[in-house]
Design a protein around this motif. Structure first.
Motif, mmCIF file in Angstrom:
data_model
loop_
_atom_site.group_PDB
_atom_site.id
_atom_site.type_symbol
_atom_site.label_atom_id
_atom_site.label_comp_id
_atom_site.label_asym_id
_atom_site.label_seq_id
_atom_site.Cartn_x
_atom_site.Cartn_y
_atom_site.Cartn_z
ATOM 1 N N VAL A 199 0.723 -1.568 0.663
ATOM 2 C CA VAL A 199 0.064 0.066 -0.419
ATOM 3 C C VAL A 199 0.953 1.061 -0.154
ATOM 4 O O VAL A 199 0.559 2.261 -1.114
ATOM 5 N N ILE A 200 1.671 0.905 0.942
ATOM 6 C CA ILE A 200 2.823 2.030 0.945
ATOM 7 C C ILE A 200 3.172 1.995 -0.871
ATOM 8 O O ILE A 200 3.580 3.420 -1.121
ATOM 9 N N TYR A 201 4.361 1.743 -0.816
ATOM 10 C CA TYR A 201 4.567 1.582 -2.125
ATOM 11 C C TYR A 201 3.454 2.205 -3.523
ATOM 12 O O TYR A 201 3.906 3.600 -4.608
ATOM 13 N N ARG A 202 2.026 1.467 -3.506
ATOM 14 C CA ARG A 202 1.205 2.074 -4.688
ATOM 15 C C ARG A 202 1.490 3.601 -3.765
ATOM 16 O O ARG A 202 1.213 3.811 -5.075
ATOM 17 N N ALA A 203 0.538 3.690 -3.388
ATOM 18 C CA ALA A 203 0.807 4.846 -2.792
ATOM 19 C C ALA A 203 1.017 6.088 -2.743
ATOM 20 O O ALA A 203 1.414 7.220 -3.971
ATOM 21 N N LYS A 204 3.281 5.859 -3.003
ATOM 22 C CA LYS A 204 4.019 6.714 -3.092
ATOM 23 C C LYS A 204 3.876 7.291 -4.790
ATOM 24 O O LYS A 204 4.039 8.528 -5.437
ATOM 25 N N GLN A 205 3.942 6.091 -5.130
ATOM 26 C CA GLN A 205 3.711 5.528 -7.317
ATOM 27 C C GLN A 205 2.895 7.063 -7.575
ATOM 28 O O GLN A 205 2.827 7.217 -8.460
ATOM 29 N N LYS A 206 1.655 6.483 -6.958
ATOM 30 C CA LYS A 206 0.918 6.813 -7.935
ATOM 31 C C LYS A 206 0.056 8.338 -7.175
ATOM 32 O O LYS A 206 0.277 9.099 -8.175
ATOM 33 N N PHE A 207 0.542 8.744 -6.033
ATOM 34 C CA PHE A 207 0.394 10.325 -5.661
ATOM 35 C C PHE A 207 1.414 10.976 -5.425
ATOM 36 O O PHE A 207 1.277 12.793 -5.415
ATOM 37 N N GLY A 208 2.591 10.714 -5.833
ATOM 38 C CA GLY A 208 3.466 12.067 -5.192
ATOM 39 C C GLY A 208 3.609 12.367 -3.932
ATOM 40 O O GLY A 208 4.815 13.242 -4.024
ATOM 41 N N LEU A 209 3.274 12.765 -3.582
ATOM 42 C CA LEU A 209 3.074 13.428 -2.226
ATOM 43 C C LEU A 209 3.619 12.889 -1.353
ATOM 44 O O LEU A 209 3.795 11.519 -0.986
ATOM 45 N N PRO A 210 4.501 13.441 0.086
ATOM 46 C CA PRO A 210 4.966 13.268 0.955
ATOM 47 C C PRO A 210 3.887 11.841 1.326
ATOM 48 O O PRO A 210 3.302 12.441 2.040
ATOM 49 N N THR A 211 4.310 11.024 1.860
ATOM 50 C CA THR A 211 3.966 9.671 2.581
ATOM 51 C C THR A 211 4.641 9.345 3.702
ATOM 52 O O THR A 211 5.932 8.721 3.813
ATOM 53 N N ALA A 212 3.793 8.843 4.815
ATOM 54 C CA ALA A 212 4.250 8.688 6.294
ATOM 55 C C ALA A 212 3.650 6.788 6.066
ATOM 56 O O ALA A 212 3.117 6.442 5.740
ATOM 57 N N ALA A 213 4.422 6.406 6.741
ATOM 58 C CA ALA A 213 3.959 4.863 7.239
ATOM 59 C C ALA A 213 4.475 5.058 8.736
ATOM 60 O O ALA A 213 4.857 5.226 9.303
ATOM 61 N N TYR A 214 3.120 4.447 9.700
ATOM 62 C CA TYR A 214 3.515 3.869 10.973
ATOM 63 C C TYR A 214 3.542 2.513 11.123
ATOM 64 O O TYR A 214 3.139 2.021 10.951
ATOM 65 N N GLN A 215 5.141 2.434 11.624
ATOM 66 C CA GLN A 215 5.101 1.299 12.386
ATOM 67 C C GLN A 215 4.595 1.495 13.856
ATOM 68 O O GLN A 215 5.256 1.898 14.508
ATOM 69 N N VAL A 216 3.189 0.244 13.770
ATOM 70 C CA VAL A 216 2.647 0.625 15.002
ATOM 71 C C VAL A 216 2.872 -0.427 16.173
ATOM 72 O O VAL A 216 4.477 -1.415 16.493
ATOM 73 N N LYS B 197 11.236 2.559 4.381
ATOM 74 C CA LYS B 197 11.707 3.099 3.569
ATOM 75 C C LYS B 197 11.621 3.030 2.115
ATOM 76 O O LYS B 197 11.530 4.062 1.241
ATOM 77 N N ARG B 198 11.911 1.919 1.986
ATOM 78 C CA ARG B 198 12.499 1.145 0.537
ATOM 79 C C ARG B 198 10.817 0.928 0.074
ATOM 80 O O ARG B 198 11.215 1.406 -1.617
ATOM 81 N N ALA B 199 10.472 0.771 0.379
ATOM 82 C CA ALA B 199 8.816 0.451 -0.278
ATOM 83 C C ALA B 199 7.918 2.291 -0.857
ATOM 84 O O ALA B 199 7.074 2.317 -1.504
ATOM 85 N N GLY B 200 8.945 3.280 0.078
ATOM 86 C CA GLY B 200 8.504 4.680 -0.593
ATOM 87 C C GLY B 200 8.291 5.377 0.450
ATOM 88 O O GLY B 200 7.894 6.775 0.387
ATOM 89 N N ALA B 201 8.226 5.697 1.602
ATOM 90 C CA ALA B 201 8.033 5.668 2.793
ATOM 91 C C ALA B 201 8.921 7.668 2.537
ATOM 92 O O ALA B 201 10.138 6.798 2.624
ATOM 93 N N ASP B 202 7.955 8.751 3.369
ATOM 94 C CA ASP B 202 9.493 9.819 3.114
ATOM 95 C C ASP B 202 9.620 9.735 5.170
ATOM 96 O O ASP B 202 10.761 9.882 5.328
ATOM 97 N N MET B 203 8.579 9.282 5.272
ATOM 98 C CA MET B 203 8.921 9.728 7.490
ATOM 99 C C MET B 203 8.346 8.282 7.803
ATOM 100 O O MET B 203 7.311 7.537 7.046
ATOM 101 N N ILE B 204 9.012 8.134 8.798
ATOM 102 C CA ILE B 204 7.796 6.819 9.745
ATOM 103 C C ILE B 204 7.444 7.322 11.368
ATOM 104 O O ILE B 204 9.195 7.951 11.518
#
Ligand code: PBG
Ligand code: ZN
Length: 328
Positions: free
Chosen positions: A257-274, A304-311
């Motif tokens: 989902v991170i990968y696809r979101a970054k590819q599709k929208f290119g917005l700064p993308t965060a991911a939450y390692q919960v 990060k590799r999947a496309g997250a800019d911040m974690i």
């Protein structure tokens, strides 16, 4: 095209210097956002048992902690509040003197150069532990959005740098953006928990935030783990409503989902390692079943590799120390 034996992919793996030179993913302290739990009282620092190294802290202790975090080179924290009083409508969430509002004011006053984000949801503040206003067992959308708007505005008034709605009600990003702008907070970015899944990985957090729902679950607003097309629609919607940064949560089980979101929208993308992702690595490490530090870095690198800019990660301090030590 050359082939083996002319071509040997191992040539770029024989020495550490070459490996570092060709590495494709760089983890940086700049990527980290550290979640913190704030409680009423004074001089309180109590470990959350399922999240070793993470604490319930009163505002005075929290301020000291934030100074340490800042001096470690971590640029941002996100605050979660545990109020002394909970009610049906979660009024502690939008009380100008609520726990988060007090914490934000204290940190902004005492700590320089640290971004303070606030999580906007009602579940820590409601007596029933649900994320919104109830009618029987139904969580009402529009009535909840009105309260979330009040919560977001009161966080901004206290001095929050970034507002992060985590509730998954429909239309809340647009409503919050509009209200922030109307109050003159047009410069305050909104980080939207845009694709937040109904996940079993939130278990330790709910202990930490005392936000386990009294009945039922969160499946009527958080996303179904089986869906990704729907995640793209959620994210698109939030972007249209004015989100500046989008987030996928949890991270590790949702790298696609991170990968696809970054590819599709290119917005700064965060991911939450919960919390559950953190707790599993900690527990296995403590048992000697895995090398905790190595798996910590591998899990963050994967995100990060999947496309997250911040974690957002409970490992932020440990990982920052590791990066310092290894000069990475
Ligand atoms: C509030 C919220 C939750 C988390 C972040 N914000 C819990 C939930 O949705 O039940 C989970 C964070 C974690 O597990 O680390 N809605
Ligand atoms: Zn919630």
């Amino acid at each position: 095209m050359a082939a083996y034996p002319t071509k040997r992919l191992r040539r770029l793996r024989y020495s550490p210097l070459v490996r570092d030179m060709v590495c494709e993913t760089v983890l940086s302290k700049n990527d980290f956002i550290y979640p913190l739990f704030v409680v009423p009282g004074k001089n309180i620092k109590k470990e959350v048992s399922s999240m070793p190294g993470n604490y319930h802290m009163s505002v005075d202790v929290l301020v000291k902690e934030c100074k340490d975090i800042q001096s470690l080179g971590i640029p941002a924290v996100i605050l979660f509040g545990i109020p002394d009083h909970k009610d049906e409508l979660g009024s502690g969430a939008y009380d100008p003197d609520g726990i988060i509002q007090q914490a934000v004011r204290a940190i902004k006053k005492e700590v320089k150069d640290l971004l303070v984000m606030t999580d906007v949801c009602l579940c820590e503040y409601t007596s029933h532990g649900h994320c919104g206003v109830l009618n029987g067992e139904e969580i009402l959308n529009d009535e909840t959005v009105e309260l979330l708007v009040k919560e977001a505005v009161s966080h901004a008034e206290a001095g929050a740098d970034i507002i992060a709605p985590s509730d998954m009600m429909d239309g809340r990003i647009g409503a919050i953006r509009k209200a922030l702008d109307a109050k003159g907070f047009y410069k305050i970015p909104v980080l939207s928990y845009a694709a937040k899944y109904a996940s079993g990985y939130y278990g330790p957090f709910r202990e930490a935030a005392e936000s386990t729902p009294a009945f039922g679950d969160r499946k009527s607003h958080q996303m179904d783990p089986r869906n990704t097309n729907e995640a793209m629609r959620e994210i698109e919607d939030d972007i249209e409503e004015g989100a500046d940064i989008i987030m996928v949560k949890p991270a590790g089980p949702y790298l696609d989902v991170i990968y696809r979101a970054k590819q599709k929208f290119g917005l700064p993308t965060a991911a939450y390692q919960v919390s559950g992702e953190f707790a599993m690595i900690k527990a296995a490490g403590r048992n000697g079943w895995i090398d905790e530090e190595r798996v910590m870095i591998e899990s963050l690198t994967g995100i990060k590799r999947a496309g997250a800019d911040m974690i957002l990660t409970y490992f932020a301090k440990d990982a920052a120390r590791y990066l310092d030590r290894t000069k990475k």
